[in-house]
Scaffold this motif. Structure first.
Motif, PDB file in Angstrom:
ATOM      1  N   UNK A 184      -4.211   5.766   6.134  1.00  0.00           N
ATOM      2  CA  UNK A 184      -5.055   4.309   6.254  1.00  0.00           C
ATOM      3  C   UNK A 184      -4.452   3.120   6.323  1.00  0.00           C
ATOM      4  N   UNK A 185      -3.141   3.185   5.537  1.00  0.00           N
ATOM      5  CA  UNK A 185      -2.306   1.969   5.894  1.00  0.00           C
ATOM      6  C   UNK A 185      -1.699   1.678   7.016  1.00  0.00           C
ATOM      7  N   UNK A 186      -1.264   2.722   7.524  1.00  0.00           N
ATOM      8  CA  UNK A 186      -0.749   2.708   8.946  1.00  0.00           C
ATOM      9  C   UNK A 186      -1.795   2.099  10.073  1.00  0.00           C
ATOM     10  N   UNK A 187      -3.032   2.576   9.838  1.00  0.00           N
ATOM     11  CA  UNK A 187      -3.943   2.093  10.821  1.00  0.00           C
ATOM     12  C   UNK A 187      -4.416   0.765  10.593  1.00  0.00           C
ATOM     13  N   UNK A 188      -4.561   0.290   9.418  1.00  0.00           N
ATOM     14  CA  UNK A 188      -4.869  -1.059   9.027  1.00  0.00           C
ATOM     15  C   UNK A 188      -3.476  -2.071   9.370  1.00  0.00           C
ATOM     16  N   UNK A 189      -2.311  -1.680   9.317  1.00  0.00           N
ATOM     17  CA  UNK A 189      -1.289  -2.304   9.805  1.00  0.00           C
ATOM     18  C   UNK A 189      -1.237  -2.260  11.450  1.00  0.00           C
ATOM     19  N   UNK A 190      -1.580  -1.435  12.102  1.00  0.00           N
ATOM     20  CA  UNK A 190      -1.672  -1.416  13.452  1.00  0.00           C
ATOM     21  C   UNK A 190      -2.800  -2.422  14.181  1.00  0.00           C
ATOM     22  N   UNK A 191      -4.005  -2.401  13.262  1.00  0.00           N
ATOM     23  CA  UNK A 191      -4.972  -3.362  13.669  1.00  0.00           C
ATOM     24  C   UNK A 191      -4.497  -4.808  13.508  1.00  0.00           C
ATOM     25  N   UNK A 192      -4.003  -5.084  12.217  1.00  0.00           N
ATOM     26  CA  UNK A 192      -3.328  -6.491  12.225  1.00  0.00           C
ATOM     27  C   UNK A 192      -2.181  -6.764  13.005  1.00  0.00           C
ATOM     28  N   UNK A 193      -1.424  -5.926  13.262  1.00  0.00           N
ATOM     29  CA  UNK A 193      -0.232  -6.134  14.174  1.00  0.00           C
ATOM     30  C   UNK A 193      -0.944  -6.407  15.773  1.00  0.00           C
TER      31      UNK A 193
ATOM     32  N   UNK B 176      -4.817  11.470  17.064  1.00  0.00           N
ATOM     33  CA  UNK B 176      -4.034  10.316  16.892  1.00  0.00           C
ATOM     34  C   UNK B 176      -2.866  10.157  16.532  1.00  0.00           C
ATOM     35  N   UNK B 177      -2.213  11.324  16.042  1.00  0.00           N
ATOM     36  CA  UNK B 177      -0.901  11.333  15.598  1.00  0.00           C
ATOM     37  C   UNK B 177      -0.865  10.904  14.015  1.00  0.00           C
ATOM     38  N   UNK B 178      -1.973  10.736  13.205  1.00  0.00           N
ATOM     39  CA  UNK B 178      -2.390  10.320  12.087  1.00  0.00           C
ATOM     40  C   UNK B 178      -2.931  11.686  11.227  1.00  0.00           C
ATOM     41  N   UNK B 179      -2.318  11.893  10.190  1.00  0.00           N
ATOM     42  CA  UNK B 179      -2.676  13.158   9.360  1.00  0.00           C
ATOM     43  C   UNK B 179      -3.796  13.278   8.537  1.00  0.00           C
ATOM     44  N   UNK B 180      -4.608  14.200   8.632  1.00  0.00           N
ATOM     45  CA  UNK B 180      -5.448  14.408   7.613  1.00  0.00           C
ATOM     46  C   UNK B 180      -5.286  15.653   6.668  1.00  0.00           C
ATOM     47  N   UNK B 181      -5.636  15.555   5.572  1.00  0.00           N
ATOM     48  CA  UNK B 181      -5.359  16.569   4.666  1.00  0.00           C
ATOM     49  C   UNK B 181      -6.790  16.910   3.953  1.00  0.00           C
ATOM     50  N   UNK B 182      -7.319  18.045   3.968  1.00  0.00           N
ATOM     51  CA  UNK B 182      -8.465  18.608   3.224  1.00  0.00           C
ATOM     52  C   UNK B 182      -9.675  17.816   3.677  1.00  0.00           C
ATOM     53  N   UNK B 183      -9.615  17.339   5.107  1.00  0.00           N
ATOM     54  CA  UNK B 183     -10.977  16.429   5.784  1.00  0.00           C
ATOM     55  C   UNK B 183     -11.034  15.387   5.095  1.00  0.00           C
ATOM     56  N   UNK B 184     -10.046  14.640   4.368  1.00  0.00           N
ATOM     57  CA  UNK B 184     -10.185  13.215   3.769  1.00  0.00           C
ATOM     58  C   UNK B 184      -8.792  12.486   4.418  1.00  0.00           C
ATOM     59  N   UNK B 185      -9.004  11.368   4.791  1.00  0.00           N
ATOM     60  CA  UNK B 185      -7.640  10.420   5.204  1.00  0.00           C
ATOM     61  C   UNK B 185      -6.623  10.169   3.927  1.00  0.00           C
TER      62      UNK B 185
ATOM     63  N   UNK C 166       0.620  -1.478  -0.029  1.00  0.00           N
ATOM     64  CA  UNK C 166       0.029  -0.073  -0.070  1.00  0.00           C
ATOM     65  C   UNK C 166       0.751   1.274   0.002  1.00  0.00           C
ATOM     66  N   UNK C 167       2.028   1.029   0.463  1.00  0.00           N
ATOM     67  CA  UNK C 167       3.100   2.311   0.429  1.00  0.00           C
ATOM     68  C   UNK C 167       3.881   2.179  -0.731  1.00  0.00           C
ATOM     69  N   UNK C 168       3.629   1.138  -1.620  1.00  0.00           N
ATOM     70  CA  UNK C 168       4.703   1.242  -3.028  1.00  0.00           C
ATOM     71  C   UNK C 168       6.147   0.988  -2.497  1.00  0.00           C
ATOM     72  N   UNK C 169       6.491   0.195  -1.389  1.00  0.00           N
ATOM     73  CA  UNK C 169       7.751  -0.023  -1.028  1.00  0.00           C
ATOM     74  C   UNK C 169       8.119  -1.446  -1.619  1.00  0.00           C
ATOM     75  N   UNK C 170       9.304  -1.485  -2.109  1.00  0.00           N
ATOM     76  CA  UNK C 170       9.811  -2.667  -2.607  1.00  0.00           C
ATOM     77  C   UNK C 170      11.076  -3.282  -1.668  1.00  0.00           C
ATOM     78  N   UNK C 171      11.491  -4.219  -1.622  1.00  0.00           N
ATOM     79  CA  UNK C 171      12.719  -4.868  -0.770  1.00  0.00           C
ATOM     80  C   UNK C 171      12.417  -6.198  -0.300  1.00  0.00           C
ATOM     81  N   UNK C 172      13.078  -6.530   0.983  1.00  0.00           N
ATOM     82  CA  UNK C 172      13.048  -7.562   1.741  1.00  0.00           C
ATOM     83  C   UNK C 172      12.893  -7.298   3.204  1.00  0.00           C
ATOM     84  N   UNK C 173      12.037  -8.121   3.714  1.00  0.00           N
ATOM     85  CA  UNK C 173      11.897  -8.098   5.243  1.00  0.00           C
ATOM     86  C   UNK C 173      12.013  -9.731   5.613  1.00  0.00           C
ATOM     87  N   UNK C 174      12.849  -9.849   6.588  1.00  0.00           N
ATOM     88  CA  UNK C 174      13.033 -11.151   7.348  1.00  0.00           C
ATOM     89  C   UNK C 174      12.400 -11.067   8.870  1.00  0.00           C
ATOM     90  N   UNK C 175      11.593 -12.103   8.947  1.00  0.00           N
ATOM     91  CA  UNK C 175      10.630 -12.052  10.187  1.00  0.00           C
ATOM     92  C   UNK C 175      11.224 -13.519  11.038  1.00  0.00           C
TER      93      UNK C 175
END
Length: 124
Positions: free
Chosen positions: A105-114, A91-100, A33-42
């Protein structure tokens, strides 16, 4: 020019493959969702193996959004000046022009899944 982040954190996670799949999917979805590429090892271990990764993105704000997601909601609340410069809410999350923004949105979804992962893995 791509923006790159290298990171690691030693922390006990879980040795249960099904539980670890929750966290791995949350990370993969966040990167997509953030258009990031690479590798994460868990590390799949109850010991402190943790997480290790290298990611790149074309937009610095996407890389920084990933950092904020991993640092967590509490950190974002305590460091509002470190959030995007698009304006912020309580919530420390940014809102621009009254729309998220898609990053928020990606961060909040990640926090819920985490949280679902942490609950399943009995991580405080």
């Amino acid at each position: 020019m791509p923006h790159i982040i290298l990171f690691y954190k030693y922390a006990p996670l879980s040795s249960d493959a099904n539980i670890m799949a929750l966290y791995q999917k949350a990370l993969a979805d966040l990167c997509k969702s953030l258009n990031l590429t690479g590798r994460i090892l868990v590390g799949m271990s109850d010991d402190a193996e943790g997480i290790n990764g290298t990611l790149a993105g074309n937009e610095k704000k996407d890389v920084w959004a990933f950092c904020r997601a991993l640092l967590g909601k509490e950190w974002c609340l305590q460091n509002p000046e470190e959030n995007d410069d698009d304006g912020g809410d309580s919530n420390g999350i940014n809102i621009k022009n009254s729309c998220r923004h898609r990053r928020d949105v990606a961060i909040e979804i990640f926090w819920e899944k985490s949280l679902a992962f942490a609950t399943a893995a009995n991580i405080p």
